[in-house]
Write an enzyme that holds these catalytic residues in place. Structure first.
Site, short mmCIF file in Angstrom:
data_model
loop_
_atom_site.label_atom_id
_atom_site.label_comp_id
_atom_site.label_asym_id
_atom_site.label_seq_id
_atom_site.Cartn_x
_atom_site.Cartn_y
_atom_site.Cartn_z
N HIS A 87 0.83 -1.21 0.00
CA HIS A 87 0.00 0.00 0.00
C HIS A 87 0.86 1.26 0.00
O HIS A 87 1.96 1.28 0.55
CB HIS A 87 -1.02 0.00 1.13
CG HIS A 87 -0.46 0.04 2.52
ND1 HIS A 87 -0.23 1.21 3.21
CD2 HIS A 87 -0.09 -0.96 3.36
CE1 HIS A 87 0.24 0.92 4.41
NE2 HIS A 87 0.36 -0.37 4.53
N ASP A 89 -0.48 4.45 0.81
CA ASP A 89 -0.89 5.47 1.78
C ASP A 89 -0.10 5.29 3.07
O ASP A 89 0.36 4.19 3.38
CB ASP A 89 -2.40 5.39 2.06
CG ASP A 89 -2.83 4.02 2.61
OD1 ASP A 89 -2.42 2.99 2.03
OD2 ASP A 89 -3.56 3.97 3.62
N ASP A 118 6.41 1.07 6.47
CA ASP A 118 4.97 0.78 6.34
C ASP A 118 4.33 1.77 5.39
O ASP A 118 3.85 2.78 5.81
CB ASP A 118 4.31 0.84 7.72
CG ASP A 118 2.84 0.50 7.68
OD1 ASP A 118 2.38 -0.09 6.69
OD2 ASP A 118 2.14 0.83 8.65
N GLU A 152 -5.18 1.61 3.02
CA GLU A 152 -4.99 0.53 4.00
C GLU A 152 -5.04 1.06 5.42
O GLU A 152 -5.57 0.43 6.32
CB GLU A 152 -3.65 -0.19 3.75
CG GLU A 152 -3.53 -1.53 4.45
CD GLU A 152 -2.89 -1.45 5.83
OE1 GLU A 152 -2.87 -2.47 6.51
OE2 GLU A 152 -2.42 -0.37 6.24
N GLU A 153 -4.48 2.25 5.62
CA GLU A 153 -4.37 2.80 6.97
C GLU A 153 -5.69 3.35 7.50
O GLU A 153 -5.80 3.65 8.68
CB GLU A 153 -3.30 3.90 7.02
CG GLU A 153 -1.90 3.43 6.62
CD GLU A 153 -1.29 2.46 7.62
OE1 GLU A 153 -1.95 2.10 8.61
OE2 GLU A 153 -0.14 2.05 7.40
N ASP A 176 3.97 -6.54 4.25
CA ASP A 176 3.48 -5.43 5.09
C ASP A 176 3.34 -5.86 6.54
O ASP A 176 2.43 -5.42 7.24
CB ASP A 176 2.12 -4.96 4.54
CG ASP A 176 1.62 -3.70 5.24
OD1 ASP A 176 2.44 -2.95 5.79
OD2 ASP A 176 0.40 -3.48 5.23
N HIS A 441 4.45 3.55 12.10
CA HIS A 441 3.57 4.54 12.75
C HIS A 441 4.28 5.37 13.83
O HIS A 441 3.64 6.16 14.51
CB HIS A 441 2.31 3.89 13.36
CG HIS A 441 1.43 3.20 12.37
ND1 HIS A 441 0.11 2.91 12.59
CD2 HIS A 441 1.68 2.74 11.12
CE1 HIS A 441 -0.40 2.30 11.52
NE2 HIS A 441 0.55 2.18 10.63
ZN LIG Z 1 0.89 -1.27 6.35
#
Ligand SMILES: [Zn+2]
Length: 468
Positions: A87, A89, A118, A152-153, A176, A441
C-alpha cells in the site's frame, strides 16, 4: 537455472534506493480536503499512485489504474495469478522527527521517512523483485501482479473497490508485516451491549454518569464517574477508594462538592489485541463502584461489568476459547458509558481463534444480553484468515527464508489484520526481521537498507519459485 538473487539485487542497489527515496518524498496521507469523486483519497495518494504507474510503464509492465482506488502492474502469462499486495498510503507523520519526515534522508545505512517501513519501502522492494525476474527474461507460468492499495491505513475502501472490479489472485504474499511468515490471523469483531435505563428514587447513592474510553480496540486510559449521595456514608468513600487504589496499585482521585462526588481512575492504554498488557481504567473503577449502595439500573450497569467483563478471555461471558494456531480468544472492553435515566453501553472488540465457532459464540453473547435486559449489536466483523502450514505457498516461502537468512522460518499467528486477508491463499511475508525494532507509525520511522535488499532478493526468488 541457478540465480544469485542477492547479487542481482546488489547490482540494482543504487537505483532501488533512489526510487524508494523518490516515492517516500511524496506525502501520501489520506487528505479529505483535496479528495474528490475522481481522486477519492486526495492529491498526495494520487501522486504516489501515478509515480508507481509511470515507473511500471517505463520498465515495460502492463499497468492499470482502477479508478484511483488502487492499481496494478503486471507481467507474465498463464491462467493463474500471483498477487503481491502493498500500500502507498501512510499514516500522518506526527511530531518529534529528527529530520523532515518526507526528506527520506539516509543515515547509518537507514532511510528515514514516514512510510519507509509501512509500506512504501517494502512495496518498492516487491517492485524491484518483479523487475529483476522480468529483466532476467526467465519464463514464468503465471501472471504476476503487484497490487497497490491506497487506503490501508484508514478504511480499506481501496481493496474493497479494487476486488469488486478485478480478479482475485489464486496465490499471494504481502510485504506489510513480519518475517518469517504470518500464516494465521484471528477473526475480529466489534460489539456493543446497550440498555435504556430509567430514573429511580429512594437510593442511598445515585450514579449520575460513568465514562471510559473512546475506541473499541484501545484499552481505556481514563475513567470518571459522578455520584450523588443522601447518606452519611459518602464521607467514608474517600478512605475506602484510596485504600482500594493502594491495594491494587492503581492511581485514582476523589473529590466531593455539594453532595456530588467525582471519582477518576488512570489506566494504561495499549492496543486492544492484548488487553492484559495495559490497565483498563473503566473496569478498575467499576469494580470499586459496584461495592457502593446503588440500586436499579445504576446497579445493573456496574454489576454487569463486574460480573461479565472483569477479564480479557471472555470466561464469564462463556466464549473463552483457544487453539494451537492462534491461541486465546481476547476481548477488550474499549468504551464503557452510562447516564442515569439514559443509556448504558459497553462496547468491546473481540479477537477470536481461526477454529472458533463464531456463529455459536455470537449466540452465547446474545443470550447473556437478553438474560440481563441488554441488547447486543455487532458493529463490524472481519473473518479469520488461515493458510495451511503444509501448503505449497508456505513451504516455498519457508525454504526461501531459511536459505537467505540461515534461520528457521517459524510460522507466526497474530491478533491483528494484514492485507493478506484480501486473498484466500495469501500470507504476510516480511518486511520486519525478527529482533528488529518495529517503527511503523512511530516518529523517525526507517528501513534498514541491508534488510530491504535482503527482502528484495527473497521476494524475487518467491516470484520465481511460485511461478515454476
Ligand atoms: Zn501497512
Amino acid at each position: 537455472m541457478q540465480i544469485n538473487w542477492q547479487k542481482e539485487v546488489e547490482q540494482r542497489k543504487e537505483q532501488l534506493i533512489k526510487d524508494t527515496q523518490r516515492l517516500l518524498q511524496i506525502k501520501s496521507t489520506l487528505d479529505e480536503e483535496t479528495a474528490t469523486e475522481e481522486i477519492p483519497f486526495g492529491k498526495g495518494i494520487k501522486e504516489a499512485l501515478d509515480f508507481m504507474l509511470d515507473l511500471g510503464e517505463k520498465d515495460g509492465f502492463s499497468v492499470k489504474n482502477v479508478d484511483n482506488y488502487g492499481a496494478h502492474l503486471e507481467m507474465g502469462h498463464g491462467e493463474e495469478l500471483l498477487g503481491i499486495l502493498g500500500h502507498l498510503d501512510v499514516v500522518p507523520e506526527g511530531e518529534g522527527w529528527t529530520t523532515d519526515p518526507y526528506s527520506a534522508d539516509i543515515r547509518d545505512g537507514r532511510i528515514y521517512a514516514r512510510g519507509a517501513m509501512d509500506d512504501k519501502g517494502p512495496t518498492m522492494a516487491a517492485y524491484y523483485a518483479m523487475k529483476i525476474v522480468k529483466d532476467l527474461g526467465v519464463d514464468v507460468n503465471k501472471r504476476v501482479r503487484l497490487i497497490l492499495g491506497t487506503d490501508e491505513e484508514s478504511d480499506w475502501r481501496c481493496m474493497d473497490h479494487y476486488f469488486e472490479k478485478e480478479e482475485t489472485p489464486t496465490v499471494g504474499f504481502v510485504p506489510d508485516a513480519d518475517f518469517p511468515i504470518i500464516y494465521a490471523e484471528k477473526g475480529i469483531a466489534d460489539f456493543t451491549y446497550e440498555f435504556n435505563g430509567s430514573v429511580h428514587e429512594g437510593a442511598e447513592a445515585t450514579l449520575l454518569s460513568f465514562s471510559a474510553g473512546q475506541r473499541f480496540n484501545m484499552v481505556p486510559e481514563f475513567a470518571e464517574a459522578v455520584v450523588t449521595s443522601d447518606s452519611v456514608e459518602a464521607g467514608q468513600w474517600e478512605e475506602r477508594y484510596s485504600r482500594y487504589c493502594e491495594d491494587h496499585g492503581l492511581s485514582g482521585t476523589f473529590s466531593a462538592k455539594e453532595g456530588t462526588v467525582t471519582f477518576t481512575m488512570d489506566g494504561i492504554s495499549v492496543h486492544g489485541m492484548e488487553p492484559d498488557l495495559g490497565v483498563n481504567a473503566g473496569l478498575r473503577l467499576a469494580e470499586f463502584l459496584v461495592t457502593l449502595p446503588f440500586i436499579g439500573d445504576d446497579e445493573r450497569f456496574l454489576s454487569f461489568i463486574s460480573q461479565f467483563c472483569k477479564e480479557s478471555r471472555g470466561r464469564e461471558l462463556g466464549v473463552a476459547y483457544s487453539d494451537d494456531i492462534t491461541k486465546d480468544l481476547t476481548i477488550n472492553y474499549g468504551i464503557l458509558s452510562y447516564e442515569h435515566g439514559g443509556k448504558g453501553k459497553i462496547a468491546f472488540n473481540m479477537r477470536y481463534p481461526v477454529t472458533f465457532d463464531f456463529a455459536n459464540g455470537w449466540s452465547v453473547l446474545e443470550k447473556v444480553a437478553s438474560d440481563h435486559g441488554f441488547s447486543i449489536q455487532m458493529k463490524t466483523h472481519l473473518g479469520p484468515h488461515h493458510v495451511d502450514a503444509d501448503s505449497d505457498l508456505v513451504k516455498t516461502l519457508q525454504k526461501i527464508y531459511e536459505e537467505h537468512t540461515g534461520q528457521e522460518a517459524e510460522l507466526l499467528a497474530i491478533g491483528g489484520g494484514t492485507y493478506a486477508r484480501a486473498i484466500k491463499n495469501a500470507v504476510a511475508f516480511g518486511p520486519l526481521f525478527p529482533g528488529r525494532e518495529d517503527v511503523a507509525h512511530q516518529k523517525d520511522e526507517y528501513i534498514i537498507i541491508e534488510d530491504m535488499l535482503k527482502a528484495t532478493a527473497m521476494y524475487a526468488q518467491a516470484i520465481y519459485d511460485l511461478t515454476r
